[in-house]
Every structure is written in C-alpha cells, then in structure tokens.
Scaffold this motif. Structure first.
Motif, mmCIF file in Angstrom:
data_model
loop_
_atom_site.group_PDB
_atom_site.id
_atom_site.type_symbol
_atom_site.label_atom_id
_atom_site.label_comp_id
_atom_site.label_asym_id
_atom_site.label_seq_id
_atom_site.Cartn_x
_atom_site.Cartn_y
_atom_site.Cartn_z
ATOM 1 N N THR A 44 1.806 -30.125 -18.328
ATOM 2 C CA THR A 44 2.511 -29.079 -17.586
ATOM 3 C C THR A 44 1.647 -28.622 -16.422
ATOM 4 O O THR A 44 0.422 -28.595 -16.498
ATOM 5 N N SER A 47 0.244 -24.247 -16.356
ATOM 6 C CA SER A 47 0.754 -24.131 -17.730
ATOM 7 C C SER A 47 0.895 -22.693 -18.210
ATOM 8 O O SER A 47 1.721 -22.410 -19.073
ATOM 9 N N GLN A 59 6.738 -21.997 -15.964
ATOM 10 C CA GLN A 59 6.962 -22.396 -17.349
ATOM 11 C C GLN A 59 7.730 -21.315 -18.096
ATOM 12 O O GLN A 59 7.606 -20.122 -17.786
ATOM 13 N N GLN A 66 4.267 -25.232 -25.938
ATOM 14 C CA GLN A 66 4.081 -26.479 -25.199
ATOM 15 C C GLN A 66 3.357 -27.518 -26.057
ATOM 16 O O GLN A 66 3.759 -28.687 -26.106
#
Length: 284
Positions: A44, A47, A59, A66
């Motif tokens: 990601t 993140s 996100q 995640q």
C-alpha cells in the motif's frame, strides 16, 4: 507501558469485508530459500494515511487490516515531533505513531510467523532533522532488535519470517536502500486522460520488465498510485484497480509447479481484497 503500547489509535466503526483466511498466511506456502526480490508482493502507498480529506486520504483499512488482507509492504511517512515518530501524509498527522505501526506488525507476526512485512520509511513534512531523526531511530531499533531486520542485503524468506524488513528512503534510517531498486513512481498525474495515455503504459511496461528480469537479484517496486489537480487519490485508485485487475486476468492463471511470478512490489491506494488476492496468488 512501552512506547509500542501507548497511544493506540481509535477509529470509528466501519464495515470491512473479512479477507479469506489464507490471505493472512500466504507466504507460508513458499519455500524459505526464495529471496524477497523473487516475489510478487502486495503493498500500500501512504499506508497510514486514513484521514485528511479528499486529497490526503489514501487508505480505508487500518495497518492491522491491511496485513490480514495480504499486504506485505507498508509505505510509512514519519515526522519526528516531541521525541516520537508521528505518521504523516504531508503536513497532516494521521493520529498514529511509528510505534503503533510496529506494534501492529509485532502482533500480526506473532500470530502468523510464516510471514514477513517490508516497512519503507521516509521523513515527511518539515523540517528534515537528519541527526535528530537518526538518533531517535537508533533508540527505537535498540528496543526492537528482535523484530527489525535492517541490513543492507536482501534476505531470503526464511531469514525474514516473523520479522519486519526495514526499507529506507532516507539517510537517517537503516535498512534496504530503495535507491538501488527498479522503481516506477510517476505520481503527479493531473487527469484521467493523462493517466490512461502515460501512467498506465509506464505501469504495464514496469510489470512486464519485472517478470522478464526475474533472477536479476534486484528489488522492483511499482506505484500504481497517483494524484493531480483534476484526479484525487480515490478516483485514481479506481482506475488502477480496473486496469491492474484486467492486466493480470489477461495474463491468465500462472502454471502450477513453477517458481513464483516476479512482479515485484505493487503499491495500491484503497486496495480491494480481491485485487490483493490476485497479486499474492501470482506466487503460488
């Protein structure tokens, strides 16, 4: 109470689809002799950026969510303030610290010891206090010697299982140096038209070269993410999800019995769990 336990962030209740159980343990199916540069690794971008509005948020899932969904590369931007590394996206503090991120990684790896997490670190916002940052990083490393793997050599999976592999984008931190990687990061994309005509061809070229160059003992990293004055992160991520999904569907199933298909690290904003599944399954 340790720094890794203090100031745990609170988030409003959200509906998050539960990822399949195997997403949390997908690395366990891989042989330990494989180097991390031989894999396809879902990641990601920014993140920790779960707040800040249309142009800042990247996100929806927390760090813990995640990891459970199969993400194995975290892009964490930090600012040293008050003796702690706050997680930032630009000037916007995200309500968590690097200690919180490491606590989530520690808890996940204790429950899933076959896995590893790559943690990319970069200073964010102003000022850039390299000496102070390096000093505080040394103190944090000393507290987490059992967790952090921060050498300059790309490890085999067996060495990295149960550990956080540090990646540095900044001289103040130790770890794998991203400056030596093959990286695609064309992030300034001002419109859908430019995304289609320029960004996407560059992404597909990078992924194809990563597959063709398997065995070159280099890490490859592809940011499918972007933002621009007419294209915020979420609509850009929707374009990326559609195109990356189609890209791998057109490749077809990976023949069984072969080595993992190396696409490198593929970084996403707002990743749907089915796309994360598609990426990690290219290794199996």
């Amino acid at each position: 109470m340790s720094l890794l336990q203090e100031h745990q962030p609170t988030f409003p209740p959200r509906l998050v689809s539960s990822p399949p159980r195997q997403a949390a343990d997908w690395m366990g199916a891989l042989p330990s002799h494989l180097r991390l540069d031989a894999l396809t690794i879902p990641g990601t971008h920014d993140s920790g950026a779960t707040r800040g509005g249309t142009w800042v948020t990247c996100q929806e899932m927390t760090i813990a969510e995640q990891l459970a969904a199969g993400v194995r590369h975290l892009d964490i931007r930090v600012r040293l303030h008050g003796g702690r590394f706050g997680v930032h996206h630009g000037r916007w503090h995200q309500g968590i610290t690097l200690d919180d991120v490491l606590a989530d990684c520690r808890a996940f790896l204790a429950e899933h010891p076959t896995e590893t997490v790559l943690l990319s670190l970069k200073q964010e916002f102003r000022p850039r206090e390299t000496v102070a940052v390096a000093s505080e990083w040394a103190r944090l490393r000393a507290r987490c010697t059992d967790l952090l793997l921060d050498g300059r050599r790309t490890p085999q999976l067996g060495e990295a299982r149960g550990r956080v592999v540090v990646v540095t984008r900044d001289p103040a931190f130790s770890g794998l140096e991203q400056s030596s990687w093959e990286v695609h990061d064309q992030w300034q994309v001002h419109s859908r038209e430019f995304w289609t005509s320029s960004k996407w061809p560059a992404v597909t070229d990078h992924l194809r070269r990563a597959r063709a160059g398997r065995g070159d003992r280099r890490m490859w990293s592809c940011h499918t993410t972007s933002t621009g004055w007419r294209l915020a992160p979420r609509p850009a991520s929707e374009l990326a999800t559609e195109h990356v999904t189609r890209h791998f569907a057109e490749l077809g199933p990976r023949p069984s019995g072969l080595q993992p298909e190396r696409n490198g690290i593929v970084l996403l904003d707002f990743p749907p769990t089915d796309l994360l599944d598609t990426l990690w399954q290219r290794n199996l």
